[in-house]
Design a protein around this motif. Structure first.
Motif, PDB file in Angstrom:
ATOM      1  N   GLY A 101       0.818  -1.212   0.000  1.00  0.00           N
ATOM      2  CA  GLY A 101       0.000   0.000   0.000  1.00  0.00           C
ATOM      3  C   GLY A 101       0.846   1.254   0.000  1.00  0.00           C
ATOM      4  O   GLY A 101       0.565   2.216  -0.724  1.00  0.00           O
ATOM      5  N   GLY A 102       1.893   1.281   0.836  1.00  0.00           N
ATOM      6  CA  GLY A 102       2.799   2.426   0.855  1.00  0.00           C
ATOM      7  C   GLY A 102       3.498   2.613  -0.484  1.00  0.00           C
ATOM      8  O   GLY A 102       3.698   3.741  -0.954  1.00  0.00           O
ATOM      9  N   LEU A 103       3.869   1.495  -1.104  1.00  0.00           N
ATOM     10  CA  LEU A 103       4.509   1.538  -2.416  1.00  0.00           C
ATOM     11  C   LEU A 103       3.556   2.131  -3.462  1.00  0.00           C
ATOM     12  O   LEU A 103       3.940   3.021  -4.236  1.00  0.00           O
ATOM     13  CB  LEU A 103       4.931   0.128  -2.814  1.00  0.00           C
ATOM     14  CG  LEU A 103       5.722  -0.028  -4.118  1.00  0.00           C
ATOM     15  CD1 LEU A 103       7.168   0.402  -3.918  1.00  0.00           C
ATOM     16  CD2 LEU A 103       5.651  -1.478  -4.608  1.00  0.00           C
ATOM     17  N   ALA A 104       2.304   1.639  -3.480  1.00  0.00           N
ATOM     18  CA  ALA A 104       1.340   2.096  -4.482  1.00  0.00           C
ATOM     19  C   ALA A 104       1.005   3.572  -4.310  1.00  0.00           C
ATOM     20  O   ALA A 104       0.883   4.316  -5.295  1.00  0.00           O
ATOM     21  CB  ALA A 104       0.072   1.247  -4.396  1.00  0.00           C
ATOM     22  N   ALA A 105       0.848   4.024  -3.070  1.00  0.00           N
ATOM     23  CA  ALA A 105       0.517   5.428  -2.818  1.00  0.00           C
ATOM     24  C   ALA A 105       1.625   6.342  -3.322  1.00  0.00           C
ATOM     25  O   ALA A 105       1.370   7.363  -3.985  1.00  0.00           O
ATOM     26  CB  ALA A 105       0.295   5.648  -1.323  1.00  0.00           C
ATOM     27  N   THR A 106       2.860   5.990  -3.022  1.00  0.00           N
ATOM     28  CA  THR A 106       3.990   6.840  -3.415  1.00  0.00           C
ATOM     29  C   THR A 106       4.223   6.786  -4.922  1.00  0.00           C
ATOM     30  O   THR A 106       4.535   7.810  -5.546  1.00  0.00           O
ATOM     31  CB  THR A 106       5.251   6.408  -2.653  1.00  0.00           C
ATOM     32  OG1 THR A 106       4.942   6.290  -1.250  1.00  0.00           O
ATOM     33  CG2 THR A 106       6.367   7.416  -2.826  1.00  0.00           C
TER      34      THR A 106
ATOM     35  N   ARG B 251       5.351   1.266  10.193  1.00  0.00           N
ATOM     36  CA  ARG B 251       6.698   1.032   9.683  1.00  0.00           C
ATOM     37  C   ARG B 251       6.653   0.416   8.289  1.00  0.00           C
ATOM     38  O   ARG B 251       7.444   0.771   7.411  1.00  0.00           O
ATOM     39  CB  ARG B 251       7.484   0.122  10.628  1.00  0.00           C
ATOM     40  CG  ARG B 251       7.753   0.707  12.002  1.00  0.00           C
ATOM     41  CD  ARG B 251       8.957   0.054  12.658  1.00  0.00           C
ATOM     42  NE  ARG B 251       8.873  -1.397  12.684  1.00  0.00           N
ATOM     43  CZ  ARG B 251       8.352  -2.112  13.682  1.00  0.00           C
ATOM     44  NH1 ARG B 251       7.840  -1.481  14.738  1.00  0.00           N
ATOM     45  NH2 ARG B 251       8.353  -3.413  13.636  1.00  0.00           N
ATOM     46  N   ALA B 252       5.719  -0.512   8.073  1.00  0.00           N
ATOM     47  CA  ALA B 252       5.623  -1.170   6.770  1.00  0.00           C
ATOM     48  C   ALA B 252       5.207  -0.175   5.686  1.00  0.00           C
ATOM     49  O   ALA B 252       5.733  -0.213   4.560  1.00  0.00           O
ATOM     50  CB  ALA B 252       4.627  -2.321   6.849  1.00  0.00           C
TER      51      ALA B 252
ATOM     52  N   ARG C 209       9.572   4.446   1.064  1.00  0.00           N
ATOM     53  CA  ARG C 209      11.004   4.528   0.770  1.00  0.00           C
ATOM     54  C   ARG C 209      11.364   3.698  -0.469  1.00  0.00           C
ATOM     55  O   ARG C 209      12.170   4.118  -1.307  1.00  0.00           O
ATOM     56  CB  ARG C 209      11.809   4.038   1.974  1.00  0.00           C
ATOM     57  CG  ARG C 209      11.823   4.985   3.169  1.00  0.00           C
ATOM     58  CD  ARG C 209      12.849   4.512   4.179  1.00  0.00           C
ATOM     59  NE  ARG C 209      13.046   5.445   5.268  1.00  0.00           N
ATOM     60  CZ  ARG C 209      12.696   5.200   6.529  1.00  0.00           C
ATOM     61  NH1 ARG C 209      12.129   4.050   6.849  1.00  0.00           N
ATOM     62  NH2 ARG C 209      12.921   6.095   7.481  1.00  0.00           N
ATOM     63  N   ALA C 210      10.772   2.506  -0.561  1.00  0.00           N
ATOM     64  CA  ALA C 210      11.073   1.622  -1.692  1.00  0.00           C
ATOM     65  C   ALA C 210      10.644   2.256  -3.009  1.00  0.00           C
ATOM     66  O   ALA C 210      11.351   2.133  -4.027  1.00  0.00           O
ATOM     67  CB  ALA C 210      10.380   0.278  -1.503  1.00  0.00           C
ATOM     68  N   ALA C 211       9.488   2.935  -3.019  1.00  0.00           N
ATOM     69  CA  ALA C 211       9.023   3.587  -4.243  1.00  0.00           C
ATOM     70  C   ALA C 211       9.978   4.694  -4.665  1.00  0.00           C
ATOM     71  O   ALA C 211      10.306   4.842  -5.853  1.00  0.00           O
ATOM     72  CB  ALA C 211       7.614   4.148  -4.035  1.00  0.00           C
ATOM     73  N   LEU C 212      10.445   5.488  -3.708  1.00  0.00           N
ATOM     74  CA  LEU C 212      11.398   6.556  -4.025  1.00  0.00           C
ATOM     75  C   LEU C 212      12.712   5.971  -4.534  1.00  0.00           C
ATOM     76  O   LEU C 212      13.294   6.464  -5.513  1.00  0.00           O
ATOM     77  CB  LEU C 212      11.641   7.426  -2.797  1.00  0.00           C
ATOM     78  CG  LEU C 212      10.460   8.258  -2.285  1.00  0.00           C
ATOM     79  CD1 LEU C 212      10.869   9.040  -1.033  1.00  0.00           C
ATOM     80  CD2 LEU C 212       9.941   9.214  -3.355  1.00  0.00           C
ATOM     81  N   ASP C 213      13.186   4.917  -3.887  1.00  0.00           N
ATOM     82  CA  ASP C 213      14.444   4.290  -4.305  1.00  0.00           C
ATOM     83  C   ASP C 213      14.338   3.780  -5.740  1.00  0.00           C
ATOM     84  O   ASP C 213      15.264   3.971  -6.546  1.00  0.00           O
ATOM     85  CB  ASP C 213      14.803   3.136  -3.368  1.00  0.00           C
ATOM     86  CG  ASP C 213      15.310   3.615  -2.011  1.00  0.00           C
ATOM     87  OD1 ASP C 213      15.698   4.803  -1.914  1.00  0.00           O
ATOM     88  OD2 ASP C 213      15.310   2.810  -1.070  1.00  0.00           O
TER      89      ASP C 213
END
Length: 350
Positions: free
Chosen positions: A180-185, A209-210, A216-220
């Motif tokens: 979810g954090g990946l998709a949002a970013t 944290r997840a 962070r992974a999306a930005l990287d």
């Protein structure tokens, strides 16, 4: 007169090797207590001191003991433990839990922890006296000693979105928070944003944290440097979102977009933007997480990550009942997908 087939005397009288492990007499001998005391702990009785109960629990686990049969006093109650009831997130879970309980002809007992994520010892005593079929815990996890007590009493525990890693592999239901954090970013990156703020939850909460790790992974992967000053830790409440958004918008180079760890904090971000004279999404894009019923009615409607809370609640209760009926799940963790829901709060940067 007690049932001659049950009780400490009956279990003491057993001879020969047991298929289910040691006898209650062996457990009592190892713990240094009477057979009656050991039997009480093994069968969920609460009239044993905490220190003695812990010694017996250790012996029960060490000996591999299991009660001969399910407690005849077991009720068709499900203990539903929540950190607080005044939460739109919890209310969505309740819908699913109640629906599944009704379908299985079970009743719910609510335990509210008044904002805590760990119950007190008095909670355990009350639960054991109620003899529930199972315990479902949402955004709160009983400590290890409580989990051992419940296991020794034959009361299964299932956690919804546990706040911490559970080394004992307590069965759990959650959403794919990292995805979810990946998709949002990635959504914000695809719109052209590069200064993307993140307001997570408390740093010691697993789901927060997840989601932050997904950010962070999306930005990287987009080769966008992670700027530590754009990362803030909120409290999953409106006030926390307001406080942290004010701090982000006060930066010399403020973000053009913010990913918020939950929808409730996004309300605070909206207020901070209003105070700063910013328009959403023309001046600031915002993405939340949860897809609570209020999000389509926010002005503008909030782009967010949907987690199917009602389905998660129903799945947790069904899992708990199956375990109580001797049908353990094939996997200790059930993870629901996280889905991006695009609405009116995101747009390309000005």
């Amino acid at each position: 007169m007690g049932n001659p087939a049950t009780g400490p005397a009956a279990e003491q009288a057993e001879s020969g090797p047991r298929q289910r492990g040691a006898t209650i007499a062996q457990v009592a001998a190892q713990a240094g207590v009477s057979i009656t005391t050991a039997w009480k702990v093994a069968n969920g009785r609460s009239d044993v001191s905490l220190g003695t109960r812990r010694k017996v629990q250790a012996a029960l686990i060490d000996q591999g003991y299991r009660p001969r049969s399910r407690n005849p006093r077991r009720t068709r109650l499900i203990e539903f433990v929540v950190h607080e009831l005044e939460s739109a997130w919890v209310l969505e879970l309740v819908k699913g839990v109640q629906q599944a309980a009704r379908a299985n002809r079970a009743a719910l007992v609510f335990s509210e922890l008044e904002g805590r994520v760990t119950p007190l010892d008095s909670w355990l005593t009350d639960v054991l006296e109620r003899h529930p079929l199972a315990v479902v815990s949402a955004f709160s996890v009983p400590p290890e000693e409580h989990r051992k007590s419940l296991a020794a009493a034959g009361v299964p525990l299932v956690a919804i979105d546990p706040v911490t890693e559970l080394a004992d592999r307590t069965p759990s239901v959650s959403v794919a928070n990292w995805n979810g954090g990946l998709a949002a970013t990635r959504h914000l990156l695809a719109l052209g944003h590069r200064r993307i703020g993140m307001i997570s939850g408390p740093p010691d909460i697993l789901c927060g944290r997840a989601r932050l790790d997904g950010y962070r992974a999306a930005l990287d992967s987009a080769q966008v440097p992670v700027d530590p000053e754009l990362i803030r830790h909120g409290d999953f409440l409106v006030g926390g979102g307001l406080r942290e958004a004010r701090a982000l918008l006060a930066l010399e180079r403020p973000p053009t977009a913010v990913f918020v760890g939950n929808d409730i904090q996004a309300l605070g971000v909206y207020e901070a933007a209003r105070e700063a004279g910013l328009r959403i999404p023309a001046d600031l894009s915002v993405v939340g997480f949860d897809d609570l019923p209020l999000t389509p009615w926010m002005g503008p409607a909030l782009t967010t990550i949907r987690q199917p809370l009602s389905d998660m609640g129903a799945a947790a209760l069904t899992m708990a009942l199956n375990i109580a009926n001797g049908e353990p799940p094939p996997h200790s963790e059930q993870i629901f997908p996280a889905e991006l829901v695009v609405r009116a709060s995101t747009a390309p940067p000005a």
